[in-house]
Design a protein around this motif. Structure first.
Motif, PDB file in Angstrom:
ATOM      1  N   LYS A  96      17.768 -23.171  32.061  1.00 34.54           N
ATOM      2  CA  LYS A  96      18.165 -23.897  33.274  1.00 34.54           C
ATOM      3  C   LYS A  96      17.332 -25.159  33.467  1.00 34.54           C
ATOM      4  O   LYS A  96      17.842 -26.190  33.908  1.00 34.54           O
ATOM      5  N   THR A  97      16.044 -25.064  33.181  1.00 32.99           N
ATOM      6  CA  THR A  97      15.127 -26.174  33.467  1.00 32.99           C
ATOM      7  C   THR A  97      14.887 -27.074  32.264  1.00 32.99           C
ATOM      8  O   THR A  97      14.372 -28.187  32.417  1.00 32.99           O
ATOM      9  N   GLY A  98      15.237 -26.589  31.070  1.00 32.27           N
ATOM     10  CA  GLY A  98      14.987 -27.379  29.862  1.00 32.27           C
ATOM     11  C   GLY A  98      13.517 -27.473  29.510  1.00 32.27           C
ATOM     12  O   GLY A  98      13.081 -28.386  28.812  1.00 32.27           O
ATOM     13  N   LYS A  99      12.733 -26.503  29.983  1.00 30.66           N
ATOM     14  CA  LYS A  99      11.278 -26.514  29.773  1.00 30.66           C
ATOM     15  C   LYS A  99      10.836 -25.219  29.086  1.00 30.66           C
ATOM     16  O   LYS A  99      11.659 -24.355  28.784  1.00 30.66           O
ATOM     17  N   THR A 100       9.520 -25.093  28.873  1.00 28.98           N
ATOM     18  CA  THR A 100       8.953 -23.860  28.336  1.00 28.98           C
ATOM     19  C   THR A 100       8.463 -22.997  29.488  1.00 28.98           C
ATOM     20  O   THR A 100       7.823 -23.497  30.420  1.00 28.98           O
ATOM     21  N   VAL A 101       8.773 -21.718  29.432  1.00 27.95           N
ATOM     22  CA  VAL A 101       8.410 -20.779  30.496  1.00 27.95           C
ATOM     23  C   VAL A 101       7.425 -19.753  29.939  1.00 27.95           C
ATOM     24  O   VAL A 101       7.619 -19.220  28.839  1.00 27.95           O
ATOM     25  N   PHE A 102       6.373 -19.492  30.708  1.00 31.38           N
ATOM     26  CA  PHE A 102       5.331 -18.543  30.297  1.00 31.38           C
ATOM     27  C   PHE A 102       5.200 -17.410  31.300  1.00 31.38           C
ATOM     28  O   PHE A 102       5.464 -17.569  32.494  1.00 31.38           O
ATOM     29  N   TYR A 103       4.746 -16.265  30.800  1.00 26.38           N
ATOM     30  CA  TYR A 103       4.287 -15.153  31.637  1.00 26.38           C
ATOM     31  C   TYR A 103       2.835 -14.918  31.265  1.00 26.38           C
ATOM     32  O   TYR A 103       2.488 -14.837  30.075  1.00 26.38           O
ATOM     33  N   VAL A 112      -4.256 -15.117  30.384  1.00 29.09           N
ATOM     34  CA  VAL A 112      -3.840 -14.800  29.019  1.00 29.09           C
ATOM     35  C   VAL A 112      -2.328 -14.979  28.940  1.00 29.09           C
ATOM     36  O   VAL A 112      -1.588 -14.385  29.734  1.00 29.09           O
ATOM     37  N   TYR A 113      -1.867 -15.807  28.018  1.00 28.77           N
ATOM     38  CA  TYR A 113      -0.433 -16.064  27.864  1.00 28.77           C
ATOM     39  C   TYR A 113       0.198 -14.903  27.100  1.00 28.77           C
ATOM     40  O   TYR A 113      -0.066 -14.694  25.918  1.00 28.77           O
ATOM     41  N   MET A 114       1.023 -14.128  27.799  1.00 27.04           N
ATOM     42  CA  MET A 114       1.573 -12.896  27.235  1.00 27.04           C
ATOM     43  C   MET A 114       2.987 -13.062  26.679  1.00 27.04           C
ATOM     44  O   MET A 114       3.416 -12.304  25.826  1.00 27.04           O
ATOM     45  N   SER A 115       3.730 -14.021  27.217  1.00 27.65           N
ATOM     46  CA  SER A 115       5.119 -14.206  26.789  1.00 27.65           C
ATOM     47  C   SER A 115       5.482 -15.679  26.920  1.00 27.65           C
ATOM     48  O   SER A 115       4.992 -16.364  27.821  1.00 27.65           O
ATOM     49  N   LYS A 116       6.343 -16.144  26.029  1.00 27.94           N
ATOM     50  CA  LYS A 116       6.709 -17.556  25.995  1.00 27.94           C
ATOM     51  C   LYS A 116       8.188 -17.689  25.662  1.00 27.94           C
ATOM     52  O   LYS A 116       8.679 -17.074  24.710  1.00 27.94           O
ATOM     53  N   HIS A 117       8.895 -18.487  26.453  1.00 26.59           N
ATOM     54  CA  HIS A 117      10.320 -18.716  26.227  1.00 26.59           C
ATOM     55  C   HIS A 117      10.589 -20.211  26.283  1.00 26.59           C
ATOM     56  O   HIS A 117      10.259 -20.862  27.275  1.00 26.59           O
ATOM     57  N   ALA A 118      11.169 -20.745  25.242  1.00 26.33           N
ATOM     58  CA  ALA A 118      11.403 -22.191  25.166  1.00 26.33           C
ATOM     59  C   ALA A 118      12.890 -22.501  25.175  1.00 26.33           C
ATOM     60  O   ALA A 118      13.698 -21.779  24.591  1.00 26.33           O
ATOM     61  N   SER A 119      13.222 -23.582  25.842  1.00 27.34           N
ATOM     62  CA  SER A 119      14.591 -24.088  25.829  1.00 27.34           C
ATOM     63  C   SER A 119      14.813 -24.901  24.558  1.00 27.34           C
ATOM     64  O   SER A 119      13.862 -25.399  23.947  1.00 27.34           O
TER      65      SER A 119
END
Length: 248
Positions: A96-103, A112-119
């Motif tokens: 939706k945002t065209g960005k990288t999303v982290f958890y 601590v970066y546990m999860s990463k989702h990229a557009s």
């Protein structure tokens, strides 16, 4: 409780090597950890034999994280229910945002970066899964700090170095002043505080006890034209959806 010294050293070695992409020599490891070379060598060779580490033989014998470490670390996410909950919402948010999303989660005063989702539209991002950053200057970290109980917040703030990463990095006093704004609007900003070309928006994740257990963020290049209102609205929708699934 009495700790096993060899096991403790082994874990500290793995933590040290996990932060070094190009690997380290025995000498570099022993000097950093201040342990005897013979002790370190035995541990390193055993870990290399078991494929927990890789050993690059050349002009310098470099040790780096191996394939078994990845397999063991990856099994953590498979056993945690939250990863099943967050996977789809975070990927949808990235698209939706065209960005990288982290958890991310807090550990020992760091995020601590546990999860990463990229557009598919993502241009650049620097953090990788398993990497860490300070809480005080990241949107993920500030989103968690803002919703900690008072006693834990004070303790966690005292763990922060407040080193200026860029000219935009907030001081301790400035951060404390910003935390009330974060609580009011529900999200935090890292406006070029870690890297001068990056702007990130973070929101907390709550569990059924109404405790903050992590945070999610949208990460992208800084631009005067970034639609913060749209991105923050979508971020808050997603953070609430995940929190609701955790019983909040």
């Amino acid at each position: 409780m009495k700790l096993n010294r060899t096991v403790e050293r082994t874990i500290k070695m793995l933590e040290l090597l996990s932060k070094e992409k190009n690997g380290l020599t025995v000498k570099e490891i022993t000097e950093t950890m201040k342990i005897p070379k013979t002790s370190a060598y035995d541990i390193l060779e055993t870990l290399a034999y078991m494929e927990i580490l890789e050993k690059n033989i050349g002009e310098l014998n470099l040790y780096k994280i191996g394939i078994k470490s990845f397999q063991i670390g990856n099994s953590y996410s498979k056993t945690k229910e939250i990863f099943k909950i967050i996977d789809r919402p975070l990927q949808e948010l990235a698209e939706k945002t065209g960005k990288t999303v982290f958890y991310g989660v807090e550990n020992a005063g760091e995020i601590v970066y546990m999860s990463k989702h990229a557009s598919e539209k993502t241009i650049i991002t620097t953090a990788e899964i398993g990497s860490t950053n300070p809480l005080y200057c990241t949107s993920l970290g500030k989103a968690i700090l803002a919703f900690l109980p008072h006693e834990k917040l004070e303790k966690t703030l005292n763990m922060q170095s407040f080193e200026k990463k860029t000219k935009y990095t907030l001081s301790k006093e400035e951060l404390i002043g910003e935390l009330s704004d974060i609580r009011a609007r529900g999200y935090a900003l890292d406006n070029r505080e870690v890297e001068e070309h990056m702007l990130c928006i973070g929101a907390p994740i709550f569990n059924f006890k109404k405790e903050v257990v992590g945070s999610i963020s949208i990460s992208g290049l800084f631009s005067e034209n970034r639609d913060i209102e749209f991105e923050s609205e979508e971020l808050l929708k997603t953070s609430f959806e995940i929190s609701r699934k955790l019983g909040y």
